[in-house]
Enzyme design. Sequence first.
Site, PDB file in Angstrom:
ATOM      1  CB  VAL A  15      -1.050   0.087   1.295  1.00  0.00           C
ATOM      2  CG1 VAL A  15      -1.685   1.304   1.211  1.00  0.00           C
ATOM      3  CG2 VAL A  15      -1.920  -1.220   1.210  1.00  0.00           C
ATOM      4  CB  ALA A  56       9.981   6.202   8.140  1.00  0.00           C
ATOM      5  CD  GLU A  96     -13.421   5.285   4.341  1.00  0.00           C
ATOM      6  OE1 GLU A  96     -13.955   4.216   4.244  1.00  0.00           O
ATOM      7  OE2 GLU A  96     -14.065   6.224   4.717  1.00  0.00           O
ATOM      8  CB  VAL A 133     -13.133  -0.651   7.698  1.00  0.00           C
ATOM      9  CG1 VAL A 133     -14.260  -1.507   7.310  1.00  0.00           C
ATOM     10  CG2 VAL A 133     -12.891  -0.297   9.332  1.00  0.00           C
ATOM     11  N   GLY A 182     -10.536  -1.816   2.667  1.00  0.00           N
ATOM     12  CA  GLY A 182      -9.854  -1.258   1.456  1.00  0.00           C
ATOM     13  C   GLY A 182     -10.365  -0.109   0.896  1.00  0.00           C
ATOM     14  CB  ILE A 236     -15.692  -0.294   0.396  1.00  0.00           C
ATOM     15  CG1 ILE A 236     -15.478  -1.443  -0.531  1.00  0.00           C
ATOM     16  CG2 ILE A 236     -16.980   0.149   0.542  1.00  0.00           C
ATOM     17  CD1 ILE A 236     -16.028  -2.717   0.210  1.00  0.00           C
ATOM     18  CD  GLU A 267      -0.202 -11.733   4.916  1.00  0.00           C
ATOM     19  OE1 GLU A 267       1.062 -12.285   4.632  1.00  0.00           O
ATOM     20  OE2 GLU A 267      -0.469 -10.862   4.422  1.00  0.00           O
ATOM     21  CG  ASP A 314      -8.575  -8.257   9.159  1.00  0.00           C
ATOM     22  OD1 ASP A 314      -7.655  -7.335   8.887  1.00  0.00           O
ATOM     23  OD2 ASP A 314      -9.428  -8.208   8.365  1.00  0.00           O
ATOM     24  CE  LYS A 344     -10.295  -5.165   7.698  1.00  0.00           C
ATOM     25  NZ  LYS A 344     -10.149  -6.047   6.856  1.00  0.00           N
TER      26      LYS A 344
END
Length: 441
Positions: free
Chosen positions: A17, A46, A130, A133, A135, A137, A191, A202, A206
Amino acid sequence: MTELRTLKVALLGCGNVGAQVARILIDDADTLASRAGARLELSGIAVRDVDAPRDVDLPRALFTTDAEALVKDADLVIELMGGIEPARTLILTAMRNGACVVTGNKALVAKDGPTLHEEADRAGVQLSYEAAVAGAIPILRPIRDSLSGDRITRVLGIVNGTTNFILDQMDSTGAQFADALAQAQRLGYAEADPTADVEGHDAASKAAILASLSFHTRFSLDDVYCEGISSVTAADIAAAKDAGFVIKLLAIAEKLDAAEAGTGDTGISVRVHPTLLPREHPLAAVHGAFNAVFVEAENAGELMFYGQGAGGKPTASAVMGDLISAARSIVLGGPGRAETTTGQVVALPITSAVTSYYIGLDVADQPGVLAQIARLFAEHGVSIEIMRQTIHRDADSNTESAELRIVTHRASEAALAATVEAVKGLDVINSVTSVLRVEGV
């Protein structure tokens, strides 16, 4: 023409990302400036290792290992490192130095959101997340802003693409859980250690964020009841399909009045668990690794938000939306957008949740079985909506057994759980083969 001011943007983290965010800041600089009302200068990135390979070709001079110095000299900070520390400390440092912060760190917001919001309020800066939660959307801003004049009563969401892909594969191909998980890992949806996804952690982070914004009350991860999908079998999927349902891992936040909750308090039930949905429900049609959030409000009615829930480019889109909003707040000179926590309603335990159950039973094929089961349900105040029976013959022992599939009407979790425990004690019950919650009936 008035020359635009320049705002320094510090980026923490350069994974999938972060690399896409950096690319957009560099490649689309002119377009972003016209939308933000200021030039957004990427002052540094960083990272732990400046020489690590990356998917996007970025100027090496931008990279640094000194994240603290970078955030102290920034107007806007984008945190995409993940984890609790050092992300938490760096965000607090940034805000104390007057920087607005954009983060995609769902775990941190769910765990320590109140502290972050309090610091943002004290510093008069904007905190946005934003990207934490679903991605790409746009769901948090519509809940916080567009629906701020309404009363949200319920939120149902498929907010984890990995689990949705696995369950969708099991539904469409008949695969076992382990095989569907292995495919998800091969395709990069899961993963190497999929625990956070398949055990629901996860999605629970959210759910806490969605509940906090929807009901104007701070909810933490500790307020979320959580079950994953690792115990869902191919037999569960097949039985659900035969009954006209599909199984999804849902994040649910809903308001229950005192009578519904049975606790004497109006409150919010926040939970994550595998759920049967009728195949005609809009969320049932969400396939693959996509996400969707279904919102019910008193005046707006039913709304659904659908799109890609993960990936570098989709999530970067959400980050950039927050960044432009924060930049405009700086340009216009207004205070940061404060968190609205006026509701202050309690988080209800899972026993207060109101739902329906799907119960699979292996029972003796003899007269009176159905009557015994129906009587026991009635004694516990649970109404049966659907009951189906299938007869099975064991050729080796020349005996017959029956499989019962029961869908209940909505009742409290406590009453439903007590009913299942009582059913297990009946002599005519060979085994309880499945217990899953049902929504949308």
